[in-house]
Design a protein around this motif. Sequence first.
Motif, PDB file in Angstrom:
ATOM      1  N   ARG A  98       0.003   7.088  -7.275  1.00 58.35           N
ATOM      2  CA  ARG A  98      -0.526   6.126  -6.310  1.00 58.35           C
ATOM      3  C   ARG A  98       0.457   4.966  -6.183  1.00 58.35           C
ATOM      4  NH1 ARG A  98      -6.148   5.753  -4.881  1.00 58.35           N
ATOM      5  NH2 ARG A  98      -6.544   7.247  -6.531  1.00 58.35           N
ATOM      6  N   GLN A  99       0.719   4.548  -4.972  1.00 60.44           N
ATOM      7  CA  GLN A  99       1.633   3.439  -4.708  1.00 60.44           C
ATOM      8  C   GLN A  99       0.777   2.201  -4.442  1.00 60.44           C
ATOM      9  OE1 GLN A  99       5.212   4.362  -4.619  1.00 60.44           O
ATOM     10  NE2 GLN A  99       4.099   6.035  -5.563  1.00 60.44           N
ATOM     11  N   ALA A 100       0.490   1.456  -5.505  1.00 52.72           N
ATOM     12  CA  ALA A 100      -0.366   0.277  -5.375  1.00 52.72           C
ATOM     13  C   ALA A 100       0.326  -0.910  -6.017  1.00 52.72           C
ATOM     14  CB  ALA A 100      -1.707   0.532  -6.042  1.00 52.72           C
ATOM     15  N   GLY A 101       0.433  -1.977  -5.294  1.00 55.55           N
ATOM     16  CA  GLY A 101       1.118  -3.152  -5.821  1.00 55.55           C
ATOM     17  C   GLY A 101       2.615  -2.918  -5.868  1.00 55.55           C
ATOM     18  N   GLU A 102       3.280  -3.654  -6.708  1.00 53.63           N
ATOM     19  CA  GLU A 102       4.736  -3.544  -6.788  1.00 53.63           C
ATOM     20  C   GLU A 102       5.194  -2.440  -7.718  1.00 53.63           C
ATOM     21  OE1 GLU A 102       6.924  -7.126  -7.289  1.00 53.63           O
ATOM     22  OE2 GLU A 102       5.567  -8.265  -6.019  1.00 53.63           O
ATOM     23  N   GLU A 103       4.313  -2.004  -8.626  1.00 51.54           N
ATOM     24  CA  GLU A 103       4.704  -0.968  -9.580  1.00 51.54           C
ATOM     25  C   GLU A 103       3.970   0.328  -9.286  1.00 51.54           C
ATOM     26  OE1 GLU A 103       4.664  -1.922 -13.698  1.00 51.54           O
ATOM     27  OE2 GLU A 103       5.375  -3.949 -13.358  1.00 51.54           O
ATOM     28  N   GLU A 104       4.700   1.428  -9.410  1.00 51.70           N
ATOM     29  CA  GLU A 104       4.094   2.739  -9.228  1.00 51.70           C
ATOM     30  C   GLU A 104       3.132   3.004 -10.381  1.00 51.70           C
ATOM     31  OE1 GLU A 104       6.273   6.293  -7.537  1.00 51.70           O
ATOM     32  OE2 GLU A 104       6.400   6.616  -9.688  1.00 51.70           O
ATOM     33  N   GLN A 105       1.994   3.574 -10.049  1.00 50.83           N
ATOM     34  CA  GLN A 105       0.981   3.875 -11.058  1.00 50.83           C
ATOM     35  C   GLN A 105       1.307   5.192 -11.764  1.00 50.83           C
ATOM     36  OE1 GLN A 105      -1.447   1.359 -11.431  1.00 50.83           O
ATOM     37  NE2 GLN A 105       0.027   0.453 -10.026  1.00 50.83           N
ATOM     38  N   ASP A 106       0.613   5.444 -12.874  1.00 51.00           N
ATOM     39  CA  ASP A 106       0.782   6.702 -13.606  1.00 51.00           C
ATOM     40  C   ASP A 106       0.341   7.875 -12.732  1.00 51.00           C
ATOM     41  OD1 ASP A 106       1.692   5.370 -15.853  1.00 51.00           O
ATOM     42  OD2 ASP A 106      -0.304   5.248 -16.749  1.00 51.00           O
ATOM     43  N   ALA A 107       0.921   9.038 -13.004  1.00 55.91           N
ATOM     44  CA  ALA A 107       0.567  10.248 -12.251  1.00 55.91           C
ATOM     45  C   ALA A 107      -0.882  10.619 -12.517  1.00 55.91           C
ATOM     46  CB  ALA A 107       1.488  11.390 -12.652  1.00 55.91           C
ATOM     47  N   GLU A 108      -1.540  11.113 -11.480  1.00 54.49           N
ATOM     48  CA  GLU A 108      -2.911  11.603 -11.602  1.00 54.49           C
ATOM     49  C   GLU A 108      -3.078  12.768 -10.632  1.00 54.49           C
ATOM     50  OE1 GLU A 108      -5.992   8.964  -9.609  1.00 54.49           O
ATOM     51  OE2 GLU A 108      -4.306   7.568  -9.656  1.00 54.49           O
ATOM     52  N   MET A 109      -4.152  13.501 -10.800  1.00 57.87           N
ATOM     53  CA  MET A 109      -4.419  14.644  -9.932  1.00 57.87           C
ATOM     54  C   MET A 109      -5.271  14.198  -8.750  1.00 57.87           C
ATOM     55  SD  MET A 109      -2.736  17.107 -11.264  1.00 57.87           S
ATOM     56  CE  MET A 109      -3.309  18.564 -10.414  1.00 57.87           C
ATOM     57  N   PHE A 110      -4.930  14.701  -7.577  1.00 60.50           N
ATOM     58  CA  PHE A 110      -5.675  14.410  -6.352  1.00 60.50           C
ATOM     59  C   PHE A 110      -6.109  15.733  -5.739  1.00 60.50           C
ATOM     60  CE2 PHE A 110      -2.871  10.840  -6.946  1.00 60.50           C
ATOM     61  CZ  PHE A 110      -3.665   9.743  -6.639  1.00 60.50           C
ATOM     62  N   ARG A 111      -7.370  15.815  -5.349  1.00 69.58           N
ATOM     63  CA  ARG A 111      -7.838  17.002  -4.624  1.00 69.58           C
ATOM     64  C   ARG A 111      -7.191  16.983  -3.252  1.00 69.58           C
ATOM     65  NH1 ARG A 111     -11.369  20.136  -6.620  1.00 69.58           N
ATOM     66  NH2 ARG A 111     -12.135  20.876  -4.607  1.00 69.58           N
ATOM     67  N   LYS A 112      -6.699  18.125  -2.837  1.00 68.40           N
ATOM     68  CA  LYS A 112      -6.009  18.193  -1.543  1.00 68.40           C
ATOM     69  C   LYS A 112      -6.944  17.873  -0.384  1.00 68.40           C
ATOM     70  CE  LYS A 112      -3.340  21.879  -1.298  1.00 68.40           C
ATOM     71  NZ  LYS A 112      -2.574  23.101  -1.579  1.00 68.40           N
ATOM     72  N   THR A 113      -8.237  18.113  -0.560  1.00 67.67           N
ATOM     73  CA  THR A 113      -9.205  17.787   0.488  1.00 67.67           C
ATOM     74  C   THR A 113      -9.342  16.278   0.690  1.00 67.67           C
ATOM     75  OG1 THR A 113     -11.004  17.942  -1.118  1.00 67.67           O
ATOM     76  CG2 THR A 113     -10.539  19.909   0.199  1.00 67.67           C
ATOM     77  N   GLU A 114      -8.880  15.477  -0.299  1.00 61.31           N
ATOM     78  CA  GLU A 114      -8.949  14.011  -0.198  1.00 61.31           C
ATOM     79  C   GLU A 114      -7.710  13.422   0.451  1.00 61.31           C
ATOM     80  OE1 GLU A 114      -9.267  12.749  -4.251  1.00 61.31           O
ATOM     81  OE2 GLU A 114     -11.352  13.336  -4.432  1.00 61.31           O
ATOM     82  N   LEU A 115      -6.701  14.243   0.706  1.00 63.43           N
ATOM     83  CA  LEU A 115      -5.418  13.734   1.194  1.00 63.43           C
ATOM     84  C   LEU A 115      -5.202  14.040   2.669  1.00 63.43           C
ATOM     85  CD1 LEU A 115      -3.134  14.848  -1.779  1.00 63.43           C
ATOM     86  CD2 LEU A 115      -4.124  12.575  -1.386  1.00 63.43           C
ATOM     87  N   VAL A 116      -4.512  13.136   3.335  1.00 61.17           N
ATOM     88  CA  VAL A 116      -4.065  13.329   4.712  1.00 61.17           C
ATOM     89  C   VAL A 116      -2.635  12.808   4.797  1.00 61.17           C
ATOM     90  CG1 VAL A 116      -6.342  13.166   5.793  1.00 61.17           C
ATOM     91  CG2 VAL A 116      -5.013  11.090   5.457  1.00 61.17           C
ATOM     92  N   PHE A 117      -1.953  13.141   5.874  1.00 66.40           N
ATOM     93  CA  PHE A 117      -0.635  12.570   6.108  1.00 66.40           C
ATOM     94  C   PHE A 117      -0.796  11.082   6.407  1.00 66.40           C
ATOM     95  CE2 PHE A 117       0.162  17.056   7.018  1.00 66.40           C
ATOM     96  CZ  PHE A 117       1.334  17.249   6.306  1.00 66.40           C
ATOM     97  N   PRO A 118       0.236  10.263   6.200  1.00 61.72           N
ATOM     98  CA  PRO A 118       0.128   8.832   6.496  1.00 61.72           C
ATOM     99  C   PRO A 118      -0.341   8.538   7.922  1.00 61.72           C
ATOM    100  CG  PRO A 118       2.091   9.224   5.208  1.00 61.72           C
ATOM    101  CD  PRO A 118       1.516  10.584   5.572  1.00 61.72           C
ATOM    102  N   SER A 119      -0.102   9.447   8.849  1.00 56.49           N
ATOM    103  CA  SER A 119      -0.540   9.284  10.240  1.00 56.49           C
ATOM    104  C   SER A 119      -2.044   9.503  10.393  1.00 56.49           C
ATOM    105  CB  SER A 119       0.198  10.274  11.134  1.00 56.49           C
ATOM    106  OG  SER A 119      -0.175  11.607  10.789  1.00 56.49           O
ATOM    107  N   GLY A 120      -2.691  10.039   9.336  1.00 62.02           N
ATOM    108  CA  GLY A 120      -4.113  10.350   9.395  1.00 62.02           C
ATOM    109  C   GLY A 120      -4.387  11.812   9.694  1.00 62.02           C
TER     110      GLY A 120
END
Length: 78
Positions: A32-54
């Motif tokens: 996750r890209q939050a704040g100035e520092e990159e967060q630790d790796a985590e698993m994301f369900r693909k159904t929760e993801l979209v391209f930055p364009s939506g």
Amino acid sequence: MFMKVKRSDDLVRIDDLQMLASPLEESVKGCRQAGEEEQDAEMFRKTELVFPSGESLPKCWVDADYQVHHTAAHSSHA
């Protein structure tokens, strides 16, 4: 590649594009890209993801039976 989490609009960096594009994988590891520092790796369900364009992920990336469903839909129109 950057993806976006639907419910939060957070950007997530995905390094393993084969895992992202594989319809056999339900989840993908990202940072996750939050704040100035990159967060630790985590698993994301693909159904929760979209391209930055939506735009949603292609069906062939999330449905292992895409070819079967796609072929059946086209043959029923004949």
